[in-house]
Every structure is written in C-alpha cells, then in structure tokens.
Design a protein around this motif. Structure first.
Motif, PDB file in Angstrom:
ATOM      1  N   TRP A 157     -15.894 -48.193   8.094  1.00  0.00           N
ATOM      2  CA  TRP A 157     -15.220 -46.891   8.049  1.00  0.00           C
ATOM      3  C   TRP A 157     -15.649 -46.011   7.011  1.00  0.00           C
ATOM      4  O   TRP A 157     -15.777 -44.886   7.322  1.00  0.00           O
ATOM      5  CB  TRP A 157     -13.836 -47.155   8.330  1.00  0.00           C
ATOM      6  N   LEU A 212     -17.123 -46.967  21.570  1.00  0.00           N
ATOM      7  CA  LEU A 212     -16.587 -45.756  20.849  1.00  0.00           C
ATOM      8  C   LEU A 212     -16.531 -44.595  22.034  1.00  0.00           C
ATOM      9  O   LEU A 212     -17.661 -43.782  21.842  1.00  0.00           O
ATOM     10  CB  LEU A 212     -17.693 -45.692  19.600  1.00  0.00           C
ATOM     11  N   TRP A 222      -9.552 -33.105  12.786  1.00  0.00           N
ATOM     12  CA  TRP A 222     -10.679 -34.264  12.629  1.00  0.00           C
ATOM     13  C   TRP A 222     -10.085 -35.150  11.567  1.00  0.00           C
ATOM     14  O   TRP A 222     -10.312 -35.272  10.580  1.00  0.00           O
ATOM     15  CB  TRP A 222     -12.010 -33.942  12.339  1.00  0.00           C
ATOM     16  N   PHE A 251     -17.718 -37.889  17.549  1.00  0.00           N
ATOM     17  CA  PHE A 251     -17.875 -39.203  17.012  1.00  0.00           C
ATOM     18  C   PHE A 251     -19.087 -39.769  17.562  1.00  0.00           C
ATOM     19  O   PHE A 251     -19.623 -40.471  16.591  1.00  0.00           O
ATOM     20  CB  PHE A 251     -16.871 -40.237  17.747  1.00  0.00           C
ATOM     21  N   LEU A 282     -18.675 -44.100   8.015  1.00  0.00           N
ATOM     22  CA  LEU A 282     -18.655 -43.038   8.962  1.00  0.00           C
ATOM     23  C   LEU A 282     -17.903 -41.936   8.298  1.00  0.00           C
ATOM     24  O   LEU A 282     -18.266 -40.741   8.626  1.00  0.00           O
ATOM     25  CB  LEU A 282     -17.610 -43.661  10.319  1.00  0.00           C
ATOM     26  N   TRP A 284      -9.988 -45.763  20.059  1.00  0.00           N
ATOM     27  CA  TRP A 284     -11.234 -45.185  19.886  1.00  0.00           C
ATOM     28  C   TRP A 284     -12.248 -46.455  20.120  1.00  0.00           C
ATOM     29  O   TRP A 284     -13.548 -46.367  20.153  1.00  0.00           O
ATOM     30  CB  TRP A 284     -11.374 -44.411  18.458  1.00  0.00           C
ATOM     31  N   VAL A 314      -8.208 -38.818  11.604  1.00  0.00           N
ATOM     32  CA  VAL A 314      -8.040 -40.067  12.577  1.00  0.00           C
ATOM     33  C   VAL A 314      -6.567 -40.290  12.922  1.00  0.00           C
ATOM     34  O   VAL A 314      -6.066 -40.735  13.992  1.00  0.00           O
ATOM     35  CB  VAL A 314      -8.736 -41.379  12.137  1.00  0.00           C
ATOM     36  N   TYR A 353     -13.487 -35.609  21.373  1.00  0.00           N
ATOM     37  CA  TYR A 353     -13.691 -36.491  20.272  1.00  0.00           C
ATOM     38  C   TYR A 353     -14.880 -37.490  20.153  1.00  0.00           C
ATOM     39  O   TYR A 353     -15.373 -37.832  19.116  1.00  0.00           O
ATOM     40  CB  TYR A 353     -12.321 -37.334  20.218  1.00  0.00           C
ATOM     41  N   ILE A 381      -9.230 -43.191  18.030  1.00  0.00           N
ATOM     42  CA  ILE A 381      -9.427 -44.301  17.075  1.00  0.00           C
ATOM     43  C   ILE A 381      -8.111 -44.726  16.991  1.00  0.00           C
ATOM     44  O   ILE A 381      -6.887 -44.089  17.159  1.00  0.00           O
ATOM     45  CB  ILE A 381     -10.000 -43.904  15.743  1.00  0.00           C
ATOM     46  N   SER A 392     -19.265 -38.061   8.384  1.00  0.00           N
ATOM     47  CA  SER A 392     -18.448 -37.020   8.757  1.00  0.00           C
ATOM     48  C   SER A 392     -18.316 -36.042   7.950  1.00  0.00           C
ATOM     49  O   SER A 392     -18.551 -34.899   8.177  1.00  0.00           O
ATOM     50  CB  SER A 392     -17.087 -37.526   9.066  1.00  0.00           C
TER      51      SER A 392
END
Length: 215
Positions: free
Chosen positions: A167, A11, A188, A88, A170, A202, A190, A84, A15, A174
């Motif tokens: 995801w 990572l 921000w 991340f 995540l 990513w 993706v 990023y 992405i 976020s």
C-alpha cells in the motif's frame, strides 16, 4: 481461500475499510472533470460512458425487467465505484511501472484461463465479473491486466496485497499522479471512501484454479 493456490487481485471498486489511505484529494475545481490523474482529465462524459457499458451489459445478461431492476439495486453506487476503479487502475499501473513490473499478453491469457476454469467456463467468468465486480465483458481483459500488475507488484516488493509495503507503493504512485477527484464524487481518501461503500471491498482475493500452486 485455499492457502496453497495462487490468488488474483480483484481491484474494481472501493477499498476495504481496514486498508490504509492512499492520499487525500484536493478541492480544486475542474469544470467537466470527474477526476484529474497525472494531469489528465477523466471527464464526466467518459465516466458516464463507462457506467453505461456496465448497465448495458447487465441488461443483456438478464431475462426480464425485474431482474434488471434487481441488478441496478445491488449496484446503486456504480457511478462512484466506477470512478474509483478508473482512478485506481492508473495508480496501480503507475506503481507497477515504478517497480519495473511488466505484463505480457500471455500473463493475461493464463489468468483468464485459470479463472474461467474455476468459474465453470468463459461465459460464467464474464457473468461473475459483471455481477460481483461491475466489470462488463468488453473490459474483462483490461481488468485482468490490472490483476496481474497488482500481483506482480506485490511479488516484486517481496510482500502481498494485505501488507503495508504494497500500500505504500500505491500511496507513492497516487502522490506522483496528484489524484484529484471532483468533490461531488467524494475525496481520494481510502478510509472515507470505504465508509460510504463499505459493502464493496476494493481489494478482494479470489482463488484462481488452474494456476500454479504457491510454495
């Protein structure tokens, strides 16, 4: 990728285009900040320092100026990708914390040993991470901690890193962190990010030799 071997998340950059969006960044002005994550600023100076670490490592890894210039040419979006990555890292760490995931020093050492065996030695592993993912040797353990967190998070959720459940975790993290990028580095989101840097996924899967085989 061999289906019977465990994999390590990488990572490090932007992405893949197929992955769902985490969240869109706001347009608030933050003078001197490249991003604000969890109320904490990532300053432009901090970002540039991280970029300089990569460039210094690249210069040390090659024999002449021509090779160095080729290395720069293949990482032309380094500043943006580095930012990023810095953001991340915090998103993954927050998601892992929310899920009760912990990482030990032994976890990191085990992953490093497995990847080094696959790469052909410790130095070869460092060279691979620098060339392919823009991670300088001094940041390798830090990055491997992220790999372990991501893998353990997916396991805790009963899924893998390609699935919506991963995801979504995540995305939630976020949102909790209220990620806000300086517009000069993009937003921000993706999908938009990967549209700019589509050649550098990513999330990438790599086989970690020496680790236990999955069922």
């Amino acid at each position: 990728m061999h289906r019977r071997r465990r994999t390590a998340l990488v990572l490090t950059a932007v992405i893949a285009a197929a992955a769902p969006a985490l969240t869109a960044c706001g347009n608030e002005a933050h003078p001197g900040a490249a991003a604000v994550v969890g109320g904490q600023r990532i300053t432009v100076a901090q970002l540039q320092s991280r970029v300089n670490e990569v460039r210094t490592a690249q210069r040390s890894a090659v024999q002449n100026q021509a090779q160095y210039e080729r290395a720069i040419a293949t990482t032309g979006g380094l500043t943006r990708e580095t930012l990023y990555g810095m953001v991340f890292d915090q998103v993954v760490h927050r998601a892992a914390q929310d899920a009760g995931v912990t990482v030990t020093r032994k976890d990191i050492q085990d992953m490093r040993a497995g990847l080094a065996q696959q790469a052909g030695g410790a130095k070869a592993l460092e060279a691979t991470w620098l060339a392919q993912y823009g991670v300088p040797p001094k940041r390798l353990d830090e990055n491997l901690r992220l790999q372990v967190e991501g893998r353990k998070l997916a396991a805790k959720l009963g899924t893998d890193t390609t699935q919506p459940a991963f995801w979504k975790a995540l995305s939630n993290a976020s949102k909790e962190l209220h990620v806000d990028l300086n517009p000069r580095y993009g937003t921000w989101d993706v999908t938009k990010s990967s549209r700019v840097d589509a050649k550098t996924p990513w999330v990438r899967e790599v086989t970690a030799a020496g680790t236990q085989q999955s069922a």
